[in-house]
Write a protein that holds these residues in place. Sequence first.
Motif, PDB file in Angstrom:
ATOM      1  N   GLY A  29     -36.419 -19.297   1.422  1.00  0.00           N
ATOM      2  CA  GLY A  29     -35.994 -18.207   2.549  1.00  0.00           C
ATOM      3  C   GLY A  29     -37.060 -18.235   3.714  1.00  0.00           C
ATOM      4  O   GLY A  29     -36.985 -17.394   4.580  1.00  0.00           O
ATOM      5  N   SER A  66     -35.843 -19.094   7.420  1.00  0.00           N
ATOM      6  CA  SER A  66     -35.312 -18.064   7.692  1.00  0.00           C
ATOM      7  C   SER A  66     -36.089 -17.003   8.391  1.00  0.00           C
ATOM      8  O   SER A  66     -35.611 -16.367   9.435  1.00  0.00           O
ATOM      9  CB  SER A  66     -34.087 -17.744   7.052  1.00  0.00           C
ATOM     10  OG  SER A  66     -33.044 -18.663   6.728  1.00  0.00           O
ATOM     11  N   ILE A 116     -37.471 -18.173  11.645  1.00  0.00           N
ATOM     12  CA  ILE A 116     -36.288 -17.935  12.663  1.00  0.00           C
ATOM     13  C   ILE A 116     -35.823 -16.699  13.237  1.00  0.00           C
ATOM     14  O   ILE A 116     -35.938 -16.418  14.531  1.00  0.00           O
ATOM     15  CB  ILE A 116     -35.076 -18.839  12.302  1.00  0.00           C
ATOM     16  CG1 ILE A 116     -35.027 -20.146  11.774  1.00  0.00           C
ATOM     17  CG2 ILE A 116     -33.974 -18.276  13.164  1.00  0.00           C
ATOM     18  CD1 ILE A 116     -35.267 -21.196  13.243  1.00  0.00           C
ATOM     19  N   ASN A 117     -36.035 -15.708  12.371  1.00  0.00           N
ATOM     20  CA  ASN A 117     -35.605 -14.339  12.673  1.00  0.00           C
ATOM     21  C   ASN A 117     -36.756 -13.838  13.438  1.00  0.00           C
ATOM     22  O   ASN A 117     -36.511 -13.118  14.583  1.00  0.00           O
ATOM     23  CB  ASN A 117     -35.243 -13.598  11.169  1.00  0.00           C
ATOM     24  CG  ASN A 117     -33.979 -13.723  10.908  1.00  0.00           C
ATOM     25  OD1 ASN A 117     -33.346 -14.103  11.442  1.00  0.00           O
ATOM     26  ND2 ASN A 117     -33.964 -13.686   9.505  1.00  0.00           N
ATOM     27  N   LYS A 143     -36.276 -15.287  16.835  1.00  0.00           N
ATOM     28  CA  LYS A 143     -35.564 -14.418  17.903  1.00  0.00           C
ATOM     29  C   LYS A 143     -35.815 -13.360  18.309  1.00  0.00           C
ATOM     30  O   LYS A 143     -35.539 -12.590  19.302  1.00  0.00           O
ATOM     31  CB  LYS A 143     -34.213 -14.099  16.717  1.00  0.00           C
ATOM     32  CG  LYS A 143     -33.520 -15.829  16.416  1.00  0.00           C
ATOM     33  CD  LYS A 143     -32.394 -15.168  15.626  1.00  0.00           C
ATOM     34  CE  LYS A 143     -31.559 -16.428  15.250  1.00  0.00           C
ATOM     35  NZ  LYS A 143     -30.563 -16.382  14.242  1.00  0.00           N
ATOM     36  N   PHE A 192     -29.638 -26.329   8.353  1.00  0.00           N
ATOM     37  CA  PHE A 192     -30.550 -24.889   8.509  1.00  0.00           C
ATOM     38  C   PHE A 192     -30.378 -24.087   9.691  1.00  0.00           C
ATOM     39  O   PHE A 192     -30.149 -22.865   9.632  1.00  0.00           O
ATOM     40  CB  PHE A 192     -31.959 -25.225   8.260  1.00  0.00           C
ATOM     41  CG  PHE A 192     -32.829 -24.273   8.394  1.00  0.00           C
ATOM     42  CD1 PHE A 192     -33.008 -23.413   7.721  1.00  0.00           C
ATOM     43  CD2 PHE A 192     -33.790 -24.215   9.652  1.00  0.00           C
ATOM     44  CE1 PHE A 192     -33.903 -22.193   7.950  1.00  0.00           C
ATOM     45  CE2 PHE A 192     -34.557 -23.361   9.911  1.00  0.00           C
ATOM     46  CZ  PHE A 192     -34.722 -22.350   9.008  1.00  0.00           C
ATOM     47  N   TYR A 193     -30.233 -24.875  10.750  1.00  0.00           N
ATOM     48  CA  TYR A 193     -30.372 -24.318  12.115  1.00  0.00           C
ATOM     49  C   TYR A 193     -28.864 -23.651  12.201  1.00  0.00           C
ATOM     50  O   TYR A 193     -28.600 -22.245  12.739  1.00  0.00           O
ATOM     51  CB  TYR A 193     -30.634 -25.012  13.263  1.00  0.00           C
ATOM     52  CG  TYR A 193     -32.155 -25.298  13.228  1.00  0.00           C
ATOM     53  CD1 TYR A 193     -33.179 -24.365  13.342  1.00  0.00           C
ATOM     54  CD2 TYR A 193     -32.575 -26.634  13.297  1.00  0.00           C
ATOM     55  CE1 TYR A 193     -34.326 -24.916  13.383  1.00  0.00           C
ATOM     56  CE2 TYR A 193     -33.743 -27.237  13.092  1.00  0.00           C
ATOM     57  CZ  TYR A 193     -34.905 -26.002  13.483  1.00  0.00           C
ATOM     58  OH  TYR A 193     -36.091 -26.334  13.156  1.00  0.00           O
ATOM     59  N   LYS A 203     -27.052 -22.658  10.036  1.00  0.00           N
ATOM     60  CA  LYS A 203     -26.829 -21.424   8.974  1.00  0.00           C
ATOM     61  C   LYS A 203     -27.375 -20.329   9.532  1.00  0.00           C
ATOM     62  O   LYS A 203     -27.076 -19.287   9.382  1.00  0.00           O
ATOM     63  CB  LYS A 203     -27.633 -21.939   7.722  1.00  0.00           C
ATOM     64  CG  LYS A 203     -27.383 -20.827   6.432  1.00  0.00           C
ATOM     65  CD  LYS A 203     -27.994 -21.217   5.476  1.00  0.00           C
ATOM     66  CE  LYS A 203     -29.470 -20.869   5.589  1.00  0.00           C
ATOM     67  NZ  LYS A 203     -30.235 -20.742   4.342  1.00  0.00           N
ATOM     68  N   ASN A 204     -28.419 -20.618  10.717  1.00  0.00           N
ATOM     69  CA  ASN A 204     -29.204 -19.327  11.205  1.00  0.00           C
ATOM     70  C   ASN A 204     -28.466 -19.252  12.649  1.00  0.00           C
ATOM     71  O   ASN A 204     -29.496 -18.847  13.457  1.00  0.00           O
ATOM     72  CB  ASN A 204     -30.945 -19.637  11.255  1.00  0.00           C
ATOM     73  CG  ASN A 204     -31.234 -19.387   9.776  1.00  0.00           C
ATOM     74  OD1 ASN A 204     -31.597 -18.412   9.554  1.00  0.00           O
ATOM     75  ND2 ASN A 204     -31.544 -20.391   9.071  1.00  0.00           N
ATOM     76  N   SER A 205     -27.332 -19.254  12.724  1.00  0.00           N
ATOM     77  CA  SER A 205     -26.647 -19.115  14.071  1.00  0.00           C
ATOM     78  C   SER A 205     -26.948 -19.657  15.231  1.00  0.00           C
ATOM     79  O   SER A 205     -26.563 -19.331  16.439  1.00  0.00           O
ATOM     80  CB  SER A 205     -26.804 -17.627  14.242  1.00  0.00           C
ATOM     81  OG  SER A 205     -27.812 -16.893  14.484  1.00  0.00           O
ATOM     82  N   HIS A 257     -29.389 -20.792  20.087  1.00  0.00           N
ATOM     83  CA  HIS A 257     -28.917 -19.443  19.833  1.00  0.00           C
ATOM     84  C   HIS A 257     -28.942 -18.499  20.967  1.00  0.00           C
ATOM     85  O   HIS A 257     -29.992 -18.522  21.932  1.00  0.00           O
ATOM     86  CB  HIS A 257     -29.819 -18.956  18.737  1.00  0.00           C
ATOM     87  CG  HIS A 257     -29.505 -17.479  18.236  1.00  0.00           C
ATOM     88  ND1 HIS A 257     -28.405 -17.183  17.625  1.00  0.00           N
ATOM     89  CD2 HIS A 257     -30.171 -16.179  18.580  1.00  0.00           C
ATOM     90  CE1 HIS A 257     -28.449 -16.018  17.348  1.00  0.00           C
ATOM     91  NE2 HIS A 257     -29.374 -15.342  18.099  1.00  0.00           N
TER      92      HIS A 257
END
Length: 155
Positions: A77, A80, A83-84, A87, A112-113, A115-117, A151
């Motif tokens: 994780g 992710s 990535i968060n 964002k 992966f990307y 899955k992370n919207s 995104h």
Amino acid sequence: MENFTFNLHSPGLPIPYELLLLADETTEAIDGYIFNSDIYLLRDGVQDIAVMALYKNSDTELEIKNIAVIESYRSKGIGSILINKAKEIARENHYKTLTVGTSDTGFQQIRFYEKNSFIRKGIRKNFFIENYPDPIYENGLQMRDMVLLAHNLTE
């Protein structure tokens, strides 16, 4: 989870090429963007375990130029989390879009990307052929095109 710290890399410190090279093939390619990027490091208290380089494409678009996690922390994780954080940084700085590019042969990265919207928004034809001196292979296939994903931060 463990005691993670997430920090902006200080410009006076050495560039963490060892981590950056986990996601990009050559220091020359990294040098093409790193000096105009903000570098973030994730530490587990003892060592740097992940890196992310963010590059301002325009007043409305921030791009993830590099994101990498050391082998022993993969599939936990951490990607992710990065990535968060990207964002969050993009929203705080009023960007409308966060983008990333990866190889057309990077099936796991594309999943992966997504899955992370992130959604696919385009292709840079022959990117890896024109920008790297030697052929690069992933999943048994020669990397040719870059898949661009985005995104939307305004939704």
